[in-house]
Design an enzyme around this catalytic site. Structure first.
Site: not given
Length: 453
Positions: A343-345, A432
């Site tokens: 997620e993200c990072a 994502s």
């Protein structure tokens, strides 16, 4: 341990303000630390999807900071999650809930849904309002009265005056609030204020600067002890009605452990990957996994026997060169054949590069910092089968980043929302920008454990 199904008279209150930046985190963190100094067991909570404030809360309270977000987990789970968090590892004497934004500010386009006021109603708790009194006199009383009258179902039980300019200013404010019948439980002067260092996405997480963070929390405790009537705060918290809902149960949420052995799931941690919810580990454990932390900045390899990897959010852009320097772990993740959830990072870390620094290369993308903040709640639908979702599954999450990837999504995207594709599903990798709270869709934990087998 309290019986999770019988009424529990848990003292609790919500720390709120009329807007962001008025001192909620200062007061909430200081209260947690000061009450703990008194020998009380304090349960820390945060309204909304914030990851960083709960880190300061955890440091102050000595137990996990937990989020209460109706958008992410559903309104019906808020009181059960509060009760669960206040029950483990031991029952709390009092719970302190820090609000988000202004008291009545909810999800965009949804009225006060997911606002601090909404959560205060859901947990039936009084509100302690932090007032930024900069350049204000009697108008502070009018503001307080308006905040209370705007929604009479939310009970403002007292105020903390913040950024008071002088003794005369404080007297003026106290007299005005006495006129409208709202007790003042404390007053913090501008000179006494304590602040934590900030970054482009908010405060710097506690794990990145542990010694300094400990000093900040200690200073906040000193501040609250010297400026706030703690006995009056506890009296206010004790006016909360008993919690009559059963505690949230991670075992029941996942339907019990899946059959078979207990696969090892490695979760990225350390200074670069600080964003996580405590319930994620609880759900994985309940579903039958053993969970261990790996620090991509320092650990040269995954723990022996790792069957799945979760790489959550954080600040890899602040540690890009150091992450690039751990080439052995990057190579292992590039070749890892188990499920990976990012997620993200984590999405950035799995790409080929971040601001020119080499990353894992597991996904064919490059990432870079931008000057644009992407922020908001999202209602997403899974675009493909993956280790955490079936195609067509609906989830709620949020975005919070200043980076972008090229390409913006894979040939097989992870999610779709607002008519667009987002993220990547590549083999057993799901990645994502979307942050999700698995208490809102606990099937993700069970699905990941089953995917390990």
């Amino acid at each position: 341990m309290t019986d999770p199904t019988t009424p529990w008279a848990l003292p609790r209150l919500v720390v709120a303000a009329s807007a962001s930046g008025h001192g909620k985190t200062t007061v909430a963190t200081g209260l947690l630390a000061a009450l703990r100094r008194r020998g009380l067991t304090v349960s820390p909570h945060k309204v909304g999807p914030d990851y960083i404030d709960p880190g300061y809360h955890a440091l102050a309270a000595g137990r996990a900071g937990r989020n209460l977000d109706p958008f992410l987990v559903g309104a019906d789970r808020i009181a059960p999650l509060l009760r669960h968090g206040a029950s483990v590892p031991t029952p709390a004497d009092v719970a302190v809930v820090e609000g988000v934004m202004g008291l009545h500010d909810g999800a965009v386009g949804r009225g006060d849904f997911a606002s601090t006021a909404h959560v205060a109603r859901l947990i039936d708790a009084p509100v302690l309002l932090v007032l930024d009194t900069t350049a204000q006199g009697r108008s502070a009383a009018a503001l307080t009265l308006g905040m209370a009258a705007f929604d009479p179902t939310v009970r403002i039980g007292g105020v903390i005056l913040n950024r008071v300019g002088s003794p005369r200013h404080e007297t003026l404010l106290r007299d005005a609030l006495a006129e409208v019948g709202v007790p003042v439980l404390g007053a913090v002067t501008r000179a006494a204020e304590v602040a934590a260092p900030a970054r482009h996405l908010g405060l710097v997480p506690v794990t990145e600067r542990a010694p300094e963070s400990l000093a900040i929390v200690a200073a906040l405790a000193d501040l609250v002890e010297s400026t706030v009537d703690l006995d009056a705060v506890l009296d206010l918290a004790r006016t909360a009605a008993p919690l009559r809902v059963p505690a949230w149960d991670p075992v029941a949420a996942v339907g019990g452990p899946a059959g078979g052995d207990r696969p090892l799931v490695a979760v990225a941690g350390g200074p670069a990957f600080t964003f996580s919810y405590a319930e994620t580990t609880e759900l994985l454990t309940a579903a039958g996994a053993d969970v261990v932390t790996v620090d991509p900045l320092r650990d040269p390899a995954l723990p022996a026997g790792t069957r799945a990897v979760i790489v959550g959010g954080g600040f890899p852009e602040a540690y890009a060169e150091a992450l690039a320097g751990n080439a052995t772990l990057r190579a292992e993740l590039a070749a890892f054949d188990g499920p990976i959830v990012a997620e993200c990072a984590g999405l950035l870390y799995l790409g080929r590069s971040l601001d020119g620094a080499a990353m894992c290369g597991r996904l064919d993308l490059t990432a870079r910092m931008t000057g644009r903040l992407t922020l908001g709640y999202r209602e997403a639908v899974a675009a493909a089968d993956s280790p955490v979702a079936r195609a067509g599954d609906a989830v709620r999450g949020h975005e919070f980043h200043r980076t972008t990837t090229d390409p913006g999504h894979g040939e097989q995207p992870a999610w779709r929302w607002n008519g667009a594709a987002h993220g990547f599903v590549a083999g057993r990798v799901h990645a994502s920008y979307l942050h999700t709270h698995w208490a809102g869709h606990p099937s993700a934990a069970r699905r990941l454990v089953e995917a390990c087998r």
